[in-house]
Design an enzyme around this catalytic site. Structure first.
Site, short mmCIF file in Angstrom:
data_model
loop_
_atom_site.label_atom_id
_atom_site.label_comp_id
_atom_site.label_asym_id
_atom_site.label_seq_id
_atom_site.Cartn_x
_atom_site.Cartn_y
_atom_site.Cartn_z
N GLU A 149 -5.34 3.19 6.40
CA GLU A 149 -5.04 3.10 4.97
C GLU A 149 -5.74 4.27 4.26
O GLU A 149 -5.28 4.78 3.25
CB GLU A 149 -5.57 1.76 4.43
CG GLU A 149 -5.24 1.52 2.99
CD GLU A 149 -5.83 0.23 2.44
OE1 GLU A 149 -5.69 -0.83 3.07
OE2 GLU A 149 -6.44 0.29 1.36
N SER A 162 -10.90 -1.51 3.39
CA SER A 162 -10.12 -1.61 4.64
C SER A 162 -9.80 -0.21 5.14
O SER A 162 -9.22 0.59 4.41
CB SER A 162 -8.79 -2.32 4.39
OG SER A 162 -9.01 -3.57 3.81
N ARG A 214 0.83 -1.22 0.00
CA ARG A 214 0.00 0.00 0.00
C ARG A 214 0.86 1.28 0.00
O ARG A 214 0.47 2.30 0.57
CB ARG A 214 -0.95 0.05 1.20
CG ARG A 214 -1.92 -1.12 1.32
CD ARG A 214 -2.97 -1.12 0.22
NE ARG A 214 -4.07 -2.01 0.51
CZ ARG A 214 -4.12 -3.32 0.18
NH1 ARG A 214 -3.11 -3.86 -0.49
NH2 ARG A 214 -5.17 -4.05 0.48
N1 EPU Z 1 -10.38 -11.60 10.11
C1 EPU Z 1 -11.04 -11.69 11.31
N2 EPU Z 1 -12.08 -10.84 11.55
C2 EPU Z 1 -12.46 -9.90 10.65
C3 EPU Z 1 -11.77 -9.79 9.43
C4 EPU Z 1 -10.72 -10.64 9.17
O1 EPU Z 1 -10.71 -12.54 12.14
O2 EPU Z 1 -13.42 -9.18 10.95
C5 EPU Z 1 -9.30 -12.57 9.80
C6 EPU Z 1 -9.79 -13.56 8.74
O3 EPU Z 1 -10.44 -14.65 9.30
C7 EPU Z 1 -8.48 -13.98 8.08
C8 EPU Z 1 -7.63 -12.73 8.18
O4 EPU Z 1 -8.20 -11.92 9.20
O5 EPU Z 1 -7.86 -15.00 8.79
C9 EPU Z 1 -7.53 -11.98 6.87
O6 EPU Z 1 -8.82 -11.58 6.43
P1 EPU Z 1 -9.18 -11.30 4.89
O7 EPU Z 1 -8.74 -12.44 4.06
O8 EPU Z 1 -10.61 -10.90 4.84
O9 EPU Z 1 -8.24 -10.10 4.47
P2 EPU Z 1 -7.75 -8.78 5.24
O10 EPU Z 1 -6.33 -9.00 5.69
O11 EPU Z 1 -8.74 -8.41 6.27
C10 EPU Z 1 -6.69 -7.74 3.09
C11 EPU Z 1 -6.75 -6.42 2.36
C12 EPU Z 1 -8.04 -6.31 1.55
C13 EPU Z 1 -8.07 -7.45 0.55
C14 EPU Z 1 -7.98 -8.78 1.33
C15 EPU Z 1 -7.88 -9.96 0.40
C16 EPU Z 1 -5.50 -4.84 3.71
C17 EPU Z 1 -5.56 -3.67 4.63
N3 EPU Z 1 -6.67 -5.32 3.30
O12 EPU Z 1 -7.76 -7.73 4.04
O13 EPU Z 1 -8.01 -5.08 0.83
O14 EPU Z 1 -9.26 -7.44 -0.22
O15 EPU Z 1 -6.79 -8.79 2.15
O16 EPU Z 1 -6.60 -10.00 -0.18
O17 EPU Z 1 -4.41 -5.27 3.35
C18 EPU Z 1 -8.67 -2.79 0.90
O18 EPU Z 1 -7.46 -2.52 0.92
O19 EPU Z 1 -9.55 -1.90 0.91
C19 EPU Z 1 -9.07 -4.19 0.92
C20 EPU Z 1 -10.34 -4.57 1.01
#
Ligand code: EPU
Length: 337
Positions: free
Chosen positions: A332, A236, A164
């Protein structure tokens, strides 16, 4: 070229905040942009360059000049048996580009399906999802320097991409306006399905092809992330924090099931959504704003919220995560005052 005064930004911020820009210019070409940059208003006022505003939090009306690129067009500039190099206008809606490339059978950005925003902002922000970042396909970023209207071309290495991050958000912040992005895609189908259970999900949905990968990604996103057209949000709200190994180990001792990603021998990345959920914020509502019930990393405007309310909620969340885990969450989303 278009020029408006006291222009509503309701359609230029996905939080759906009802704010105005004192001055608003829209340009259709690089030449128009260079012309606008000579305007006295630009020299005398704060400047803000926006795409669809999918990563902005307006705290007030913007008392300055907003610039928006309407440079459209997707142009093939080189093609070989294996690859295609395209020039994409900074005002092209990112997901329209993904849809177009998938239809052409060009692979590389299908995992970035349904990310809101425009191509110029995507290249500045280094958007990423499901194991892919835009930096993986960018060859060059074309931009114009605000100070003197000079054209600049940034090869991949000079963009200094990281999670990012890019040179346009750091060393050159506020200095250049992106006009087009040169992207290299593959005509041979090379898929990136290493993210979690993505491959399984794709195969559950049908054949292993670009279209099915795009559809699967769309399904996964829609199941967790609210549609900004229905519920104001900016995806996010925080970045996933990268913490020192000692901090990670201390937290992991208490929460052995905590999800985490290896960054380096010294550092580990922890999902901010998980941290926020542990603090009890998931699904909570305060007045007009809240934390999304399906993804704690997303803050939402339930209607009629002011930017300040969202900022206050974000600050409370940061405080909880700091108190409980000793970890600082960094937004972000860009705060605009
Ligand atoms: N998780 C939780 N609770 C929640 C959300 C997530 O426990 O409420 C856990 C999930 O179970 C999982 C882990 O956190 O084990 C990761 O969750 P997820 O795969 O949903 O991805 P994220 O890390 O929350 C990132 C990006 C997203 C992108 C997804 C998929 C960032 C800040 N966000 O989210 O990007 O779509 O991975 O690759 O890096 C964005 O930047 O706006 C965005 C949506």
């Amino acid at each position: 070229m278009h020029f408006y005064q006291n222009h509503s930004l309701l359609n230029f911020n996905t939080f759906g905040l009802n704010v105005n820009a004192r001055h608003f210019f829209e340009f259709d070409s690089e030449n128009e942009l260079i012309e606008i940059l000579q305007h006295q208003l630009i020299k005398e006022n704060p400047l803000l360059v926006i795409g669809q505003g999918s990563n902005l939090l307006f705290l007030n009306d913007f008392d300055g000049v907003v610039l928006h690129s309407a440079i459209r067009g997707i142009q093939v500039i080189e093609e070989t048996e294996d690859a295609v190099i395209i020039k994409v206008g900074s005002g092209v809606i990112w997901d329209d580009l993904v849809e177009y490339c998938v239809k052409q059978g060009w692979s590389g950005i299908e995992n970035l399906s349904l990310i809101p925003g425009e191509t110029g902002a995507a290249a500045i922000q280094n958007i990423g999802a499901y194991g892919v970042e835009i930096k993986d396909v960018v060859q060059k970023v074309n931009a114009v320097r605000i100070a003197d209207g000079q054209r600049g071309a940034f090869e991949l290495e000079t963009c200094r991409y990281a999670y990012r991050e890019s040179v346009f958000k750091k060393e050159l912040k506020g200095q250049f306006i992106v006009t087009s992005v040169i992207i290299r895609l593959s005509k041979k189908t090379v898929f990136n399905l290493s993210y979690n259970h993505l491959e399984k999900e794709v195969l559950k949905n049908g054949a292993m092809n670009l279209e099915n990968i795009r559809n699967t990604i769309i399904q996964v996103r829609e199941s967790k992330l609210p549609d900004p057209k229905v519920l104001g949000n900016a995806g996010s709200f925080f970045m996933n924090p990268v913490v020192k190994r000692e901090r990670y180990k201390a937290v992991q001792l208490q929460y052995p099931d905590m999800p985490h990603y290896f960054v380096s021998e010294q550092e580990e990345k922890i999902p901010a959504g998980w941290l926020i959920e542990q603090c009890g914020w998931k699904g909570r509502t305060i007045g007009n704003v809240g934390v999304h019930a399906k993804q704690a990393l997303v803050l939402v405007n339930y209607g009629g919220a002011k930017g300040q309310e969202i900022a206050e909620l974000a600050a409370m969340i940061q405080q909880s995560v700091a108190d409980m885990f000793g970890i600082n969450l960094i937004p972000e989303v860009n705060f605009i005052s």
